[in-house]
Design a protein around this motif. Structure first.
Motif, PDB file in Angstrom:
ATOM      1  N   GLU A   2      26.027  15.276  13.822  1.00 48.26           N
ATOM      2  CA  GLU A   2      25.499  13.917  13.647  1.00 48.26           C
ATOM      3  C   GLU A   2      26.625  12.887  13.666  1.00 48.26           C
ATOM      4  O   GLU A   2      26.457  11.803  14.213  1.00 48.26           O
ATOM      5  N   LYS A   3      27.767  13.251  13.076  1.00 44.07           N
ATOM      6  CA  LYS A   3      28.913  12.339  13.093  1.00 44.07           C
ATOM      7  C   LYS A   3      29.381  12.116  14.532  1.00 44.07           C
ATOM      8  O   LYS A   3      29.730  11.000  14.908  1.00 44.07           O
ATOM      9  N   PHE A   4      29.359  13.169  15.336  1.00 46.88           N
ATOM     10  CA  PHE A   4      29.768  13.052  16.736  1.00 46.88           C
ATOM     11  C   PHE A   4      28.801  12.133  17.491  1.00 46.88           C
ATOM     12  O   PHE A   4      29.223  11.306  18.296  1.00 46.88           O
ATOM     13  N   LYS A   5      27.502  12.258  17.219  1.00 47.09           N
ATOM     14  CA  LYS A   5      26.511  11.375  17.854  1.00 47.09           C
ATOM     15  C   LYS A   5      26.756   9.917  17.470  1.00 47.09           C
ATOM     16  O   LYS A   5      26.661   9.018  18.301  1.00 47.09           O
ATOM     17  N   LYS A   6      27.085   9.686  16.193  1.00 45.64           N
ATOM     18  CA  LYS A   6      27.351   8.316  15.743  1.00 45.64           C
ATOM     19  C   LYS A   6      28.618   7.764  16.399  1.00 45.64           C
ATOM     20  O   LYS A   6      28.664   6.586  16.750  1.00 45.64           O
ATOM     21  N   ASP A   7      29.631   8.623  16.561  1.00 44.78           N
ATOM     22  CA  ASP A   7      30.854   8.184  17.238  1.00 44.78           C
ATOM     23  C   ASP A   7      30.581   7.802  18.687  1.00 44.78           C
ATOM     24  O   ASP A   7      31.110   6.805  19.188  1.00 44.78           O
ATOM     25  N   LEU A   8      29.759   8.584  19.374  1.00 51.67           N
ATOM     26  CA  LEU A   8      29.395   8.259  20.756  1.00 51.67           C
ATOM     27  C   LEU A   8      28.634   6.938  20.819  1.00 51.67           C
ATOM     28  O   LEU A   8      28.876   6.106  21.695  1.00 51.67           O
ATOM     29  N   ALA A   9      27.720   6.758  19.882  1.00 53.34           N
ATOM     30  CA  ALA A   9      26.951   5.505  19.843  1.00 53.34           C
ATOM     31  C   ALA A   9      27.866   4.310  19.561  1.00 53.34           C
ATOM     32  O   ALA A   9      27.693   3.241  20.157  1.00 53.34           O
ATOM     33  N   ALA A  10      28.851   4.496  18.693  1.00 52.19           N
ATOM     34  CA  ALA A  10      29.791   3.410  18.388  1.00 52.19           C
ATOM     35  C   ALA A  10      30.626   3.055  19.618  1.00 52.19           C
ATOM     36  O   ALA A  10      30.881   1.876  19.884  1.00 52.19           O
ATOM     37  N   LYS A  11      31.041   4.053  20.373  1.00 52.29           N
ATOM     38  CA  LYS A  11      31.804   3.792  21.597  1.00 52.29           C
ATOM     39  C   LYS A  11      30.960   3.009  22.602  1.00 52.29           C
ATOM     40  O   LYS A  11      31.447   2.086  23.246  1.00 52.29           O
ATOM     41  N   MET A  12      29.707   3.379  22.740  1.00 51.74           N
ATOM     42  CA  MET A  12      28.835   2.664  23.664  1.00 51.74           C
ATOM     43  C   MET A  12      28.595   1.238  23.195  1.00 51.74           C
ATOM     44  O   MET A  12      28.566   0.309  23.999  1.00 51.74           O
ATOM     45  N   PHE A  13      28.448   1.068  21.902  1.00 53.06           N
ATOM     46  CA  PHE A  13      28.255  -0.273  21.348  1.00 53.06           C
ATOM     47  C   PHE A  13      29.459  -1.150  21.657  1.00 53.06           C
ATOM     48  O   PHE A  13      29.308  -2.305  22.079  1.00 53.06           O
ATOM     49  N   MET A  14      30.662  -0.630  21.480  1.00 53.34           N
ATOM     50  CA  MET A  14      31.874  -1.388  21.760  1.00 53.34           C
ATOM     51  C   MET A  14      31.984  -1.723  23.250  1.00 53.34           C
ATOM     52  O   MET A  14      32.440  -2.806  23.615  1.00 53.34           O
ATOM     53  N   LEU A  15      31.551  -0.798  24.093  1.00 60.36           N
ATOM     54  CA  LEU A  15      31.565  -1.058  25.533  1.00 60.36           C
ATOM     55  C   LEU A  15      30.607  -2.197  25.881  1.00 60.36           C
ATOM     56  O   LEU A  15      30.940  -3.078  26.676  1.00 60.36           O
ATOM     57  N   TRP A  16      29.425  -2.202  25.277  1.00 61.21           N
ATOM     58  CA  TRP A  16      28.467  -3.285  25.528  1.00 61.21           C
ATOM     59  C   TRP A  16      28.982  -4.614  24.975  1.00 61.21           C
ATOM     60  O   TRP A  16      28.757  -5.672  25.573  1.00 61.21           O
ATOM     61  N   ILE A  17      29.692  -4.559  23.847  1.00 62.32           N
ATOM     62  CA  ILE A  17      30.287  -5.782  23.296  1.00 62.32           C
ATOM     63  C   ILE A  17      31.310  -6.345  24.274  1.00 62.32           C
ATOM     64  O   ILE A  17      31.347  -7.552  24.543  1.00 62.32           O
ATOM     65  N   ALA A  18      32.163  -5.464  24.835  1.00 62.76           N
ATOM     66  CA  ALA A  18      33.181  -5.912  25.799  1.00 62.76           C
ATOM     67  C   ALA A  18      32.528  -6.495  27.043  1.00 62.76           C
ATOM     68  O   ALA A  18      32.960  -7.536  27.555  1.00 62.76           O
ATOM     69  N   ALA A  19      31.486  -5.841  27.543  1.00 61.30           N
ATOM     70  CA  ALA A  19      30.789  -6.347  28.731  1.00 61.30           C
ATOM     71  C   ALA A  19      30.125  -7.697  28.435  1.00 61.30           C
ATOM     72  O   ALA A  19      30.180  -8.622  29.251  1.00 61.30           O
ATOM     73  N   SER A  20      29.527  -7.813  27.274  1.00 61.05           N
ATOM     74  CA  SER A  20      28.887  -9.076  26.895  1.00 61.05           C
ATOM     75  C   SER A  20      29.923 -10.182  26.712  1.00 61.05           C
ATOM     76  O   SER A  20      29.695 -11.330  27.107  1.00 61.05           O
ATOM     77  N   PHE A  21      31.063  -9.842  26.124  1.00 63.43           N
ATOM     78  CA  PHE A  21      32.126 -10.824  25.942  1.00 63.43           C
ATOM     79  C   PHE A  21      32.646 -11.309  27.299  1.00 63.43           C
ATOM     80  O   PHE A  21      32.857 -12.509  27.495  1.00 63.43           O
ATOM     81  N   GLY A  22      32.836 -10.380  28.229  1.00 64.42           N
ATOM     82  CA  GLY A  22      33.280 -10.761  29.574  1.00 64.42           C
ATOM     83  C   GLY A  22      32.288 -11.686  30.249  1.00 64.42           C
ATOM     84  O   GLY A  22      32.669 -12.668  30.893  1.00 64.42           O
TER      85      GLY A  22
END
Length: 143
Positions: A2-22
């Motif tokens: 479950e921790k690994f799933k949350k880490d993957l979700a956090a990475k995707m969230f950060m990627l979407w934040i970067a794309a939205s910021f751009g």
């Protein structure tokens, strides 16, 4: 797991934040500098589109991995396997992703001021991608 799933979700969230910021940076500069030529607007929009497409593809990949436990376990094994950890360290994968996103944002901003600088930054992004692939193939064979 479950921790690994949350880490993957956090990475995707950060990627979407970067794309939205751009995308936000592009639209803010588009609104501020109304006299920008079509080249500038097209290049900036293209970079924003690439960031969003990358985020969408990675999100789809994460969704597929979350559904299939076998793929999730395989990805977890790869992420904790000493060989893959060593390869990631040698290729500096984390810093590469951050550097690429920062240079993309720099290219978007510079496109409103200088086409030459934008072209150079686009070339830098392409060279970084080719170098990353070469190092990955080299270390995959070596280790």
């Amino acid at each position: 797991m479950e921790k690994f799933k949350k880490d993957l979700a956090a990475k995707m969230f950060m990627l979407w934040i970067a794309a939205s910021f751009g995308n936000t940076v592009y639209w803010v500069f588009s609104a501020v500098k109304k006299d920008a030529d079509e080249y500038t607007k097209g290049f900036g929009f293209g970079l924003c589109a690439v960031l969003f497409i990358y985020a969408a593809v990675m999100s789809f990949r994460l969704y597929i991995i979350k559904i299939d436990e076998k793929k999730l376990e395989e990805l977890y094994r790869k992420s904790t396997d000493e060989r893959y950890v060593l390869i990631r360290e040698k290729t500096a994968s984390g810093s590469f992703t951050a550097s690429t996103i920062i240079i993309c944002l720099g290219a978007i901003i510079s496109s409103f001021f200088s086409q030459e600088v934008t072209a150079v930054l686009a070339g830098v992004i392409a060279v970084m991608a080719v170098c990353r692939l070469c190092f990955k193939f080299y270390y995959d064979r070596k280790y």
